[in-house]
Design an enzyme around this catalytic site. Structure first.
Site, short mmCIF file in Angstrom:
data_model
loop_
_atom_site.label_atom_id
_atom_site.label_comp_id
_atom_site.label_asym_id
_atom_site.label_seq_id
_atom_site.Cartn_x
_atom_site.Cartn_y
_atom_site.Cartn_z
N PHE A 129 -16.66 1.72 -96.74
CA PHE A 129 -18.26 3.00 -95.96
C PHE A 129 -18.55 3.71 -94.27
O PHE A 129 -18.50 2.45 -94.12
CB PHE A 129 -18.94 2.93 -96.62
CG PHE A 129 -19.93 4.35 -96.72
CD1 PHE A 129 -19.10 5.64 -98.53
CD2 PHE A 129 -21.04 4.81 -95.88
CE1 PHE A 129 -20.45 6.97 -97.30
CE2 PHE A 129 -21.66 5.31 -95.77
CZ PHE A 129 -21.33 6.44 -96.49
N ASP A 214 -17.52 -1.49 -87.80
CA ASP A 214 -18.42 -1.46 -88.70
C ASP A 214 -19.44 -1.95 -88.51
O ASP A 214 -19.54 -2.69 -90.31
CB ASP A 214 -18.05 -0.41 -89.24
CG ASP A 214 -18.81 0.71 -89.88
OD1 ASP A 214 -20.34 -0.03 -89.89
OD2 ASP A 214 -18.73 1.08 -90.14
N LYS A 243 -28.81 1.43 -89.09
CA LYS A 243 -29.76 1.33 -89.56
C LYS A 243 -30.93 -0.02 -89.49
O LYS A 243 -31.71 1.03 -89.25
CB LYS A 243 -29.06 0.41 -90.83
CG LYS A 243 -27.98 0.43 -91.71
CD LYS A 243 -27.67 0.50 -92.82
CE LYS A 243 -26.53 1.71 -93.82
NZ LYS A 243 -27.25 2.11 -94.40
C1 LIG Z 1 -21.14 0.38 -92.98
C2 LIG Z 1 -21.49 1.63 -92.71
N1 LIG Z 1 -21.26 2.60 -92.26
C3 LIG Z 1 -21.89 3.33 -91.49
C4 LIG Z 1 -22.75 4.20 -92.04
C5 LIG Z 1 -23.37 5.68 -92.11
O1 LIG Z 1 -24.31 5.36 -91.61
P1 LIG Z 1 -25.36 6.89 -91.38
O2 LIG Z 1 -25.96 7.25 -93.25
O3 LIG Z 1 -26.05 6.22 -90.66
O4 LIG Z 1 -24.94 8.11 -90.67
C6 LIG Z 1 -23.40 2.94 -93.69
C7 LIG Z 1 -24.09 4.24 -94.11
O5 LIG Z 1 -24.43 3.10 -95.39
C8 LIG Z 1 -22.96 2.10 -93.48
O6 LIG Z 1 -23.13 0.98 -94.88
#
Ligand SMILES: Cc1ncc(COP(=O)(O)O)c(C=O)c1O
Length: 380
Positions: A129, A214, A243
């Site tokens: 994700f 990420d 986050k």
């Molecule tokens: C690993 C990871 N990358 C990207 C995102 C996307 O972040 P955002 O919701 O702030 O766009 C998330 C959100 O849960 C995530 O867990």
């Protein structure tokens, strides 16, 4: 159930919300509209490492609100520069671009990889994700997020997580980079083998592609080091986080080593504003200097050991690192989530069967024990 909560007035239908309105909080506890207190093990889904209304956060917000919040990107960005220097020192990276969310941090990383390599094909993992904007969504694997929006912005080849042979085989002459979470979060807290990140680095070097980590969810001290990769030898070319970086205020960070944009290639009106980068600096300072990473490790181990020791036949697996924990049940986890909420503890559910805990990094030993006792009773 909170009788005073109305259903979604005027909001688009993007979230299934629990019928509970939270109004205030302190530390790891939050209070609902009826004055009931809960132990918050969701923590804004990893957005509140300091917990609620931490004094350093409140002071930073008040101080920065009374100063200048946004002077545009036309003027010197002293707060952003200071945050970039601190994150760079912590992570061993040399440049930062600030945006407003996790998905934007990943968009920036993908664009930077394209700009640097002159290639636009990527590799990502099954169940990964990376966000919901069209570039990040291209690297987000599950059909439920992407199917209706295909064809997506970028060509991405998907491989199994924790499989470096698959990575080696998937690399094509036109591949720019591999993007991967060090621990998969939305997939249900999936921890790879101890050598995975080091081996991934070696394969990327051997084949000449960039490595993007990420750390939107794992970063900011959650797993016991400021970034999860710092617990391994391999360093990424680009790391993203968001986050918890400003304890719940919108910010995304894309940090790079030896790579940079040229003027005009990328920008963000709100990204890097004085308000949020100033607060993020105070948050990072508290994470580093108030022992929160050490606490995340200790409390995470206490919690996972405690659940394992209960030896509940209903539990299929307990996994995680620091305070990023998944408790996989053999049946529907929603019943247990509801039972815990009735017992005054908030947890979330991923993939139907897994309870996911991403609490503030300030969680205490007593609060961990309170959760273990409640879990014992609710599961029974
Ligand atoms: C690993 C990871 N990358 C990207 C995102 C996307 O972040 P955002 O919701 O702030 O766009 C998330 C959100 O849960 C995530 O867990």
């Amino acid at each position: 159930m909170n009788a005073k909560t109305k259903a979604e007035p005027g909001l688009m239908n993007t979230y299934k919300r629990y019928p509970l309105a939270l109004r205030s909080g302190s530390g790891c506890e939050v209070n609902d509209a009826d004055g009931r207190t809960y132990l918050d093990l969701i923590g804004g889904i990893a957005c509140c490492p300091l917990g609620h209304s931490h004094p350093a956060f409140v002071k930073a917000v008040q101080g920065h609100a009374a100063g200048l919040t946004n002077v545009s990107n036309l003027f010197q960005a002293e707060d952003a520069e200071r945050l970039a220097a601190t994150l760079g020192r912590l992570g061993g990276m040399d440049k930062a671009f600030f945006s407003n969310s996790g998905t934007e941090a990943n968009e920036s990383a993908l664009k930077l990889a394209i700009a640097e390599s002159g290639k636009r094909r990527f590799i990502a993992c099954h169940h990964a994700f990376h966000g919901r904007t069209l570039g990040s969504l291209s690297a987000t694997a599950d059909a439920k997020y992407r199917k209706e929006f295909e064809p997506l912005a970028l060509p991405v080849d998907f491989i199994p997580f924790n499989d470096t042979d698959a990575l080696r085989k998937a690399i094509l002459p036109e591949t720019a980079a591999f993007i991967v979470e060090p621990i998969q979060g939305e997939a249900g807290v999936i921890v790879p083998s101890a050598d995975y990140l080091n081996e991934v680095r070696e394969v990327c070097d051997e084949k000449g592609i960039l490595l993007i980590l990420d750390e939107v969810q794992t970063g900011n001290g959650r797993t016991g080091t400021f970034f999860e990769y710092l617990a391994h030898h391999g360093r990424p070319d680009i790391v993203t986080t968001a986050k918890g970086l400003a304890n719940g205020l919108p910010i995304g960070a894309t940090l790079a080593r030896g790579l940079d944009f040229k003027p005009g290639q990328h920008a963000s009106t709100f990204g890097g504003n004085a308000f949020v980068t100033g607060i993020a600096h105070a948050v990072v300072d508290a994470i580093v200097n108030e022992g929160m990473m050490r606490n995340a490790k200790t409390r995470g181990n206490q919690l996972m050991d405690g659940i394992r020791r209960l030896q509940k036949s209903e539990v299929a697996d307990v996994r995680g690192k620091g305070l990023m924990i998944g408790i996989e049940l053999k049946k529907d986890a929603e019943i247990v989530r509801k039972g815990l909420q009735e017992a005054g503890i908030l947890v979330s559910v991923v993939h139907g069967k897994t309870l996911r805990l991403l609490p503030p990094l300030t969680l205490s030993a007593l609060q961990v024990n309170r959760f273990i006792d409640a879990f014992d009773k609710v599961v029974s």
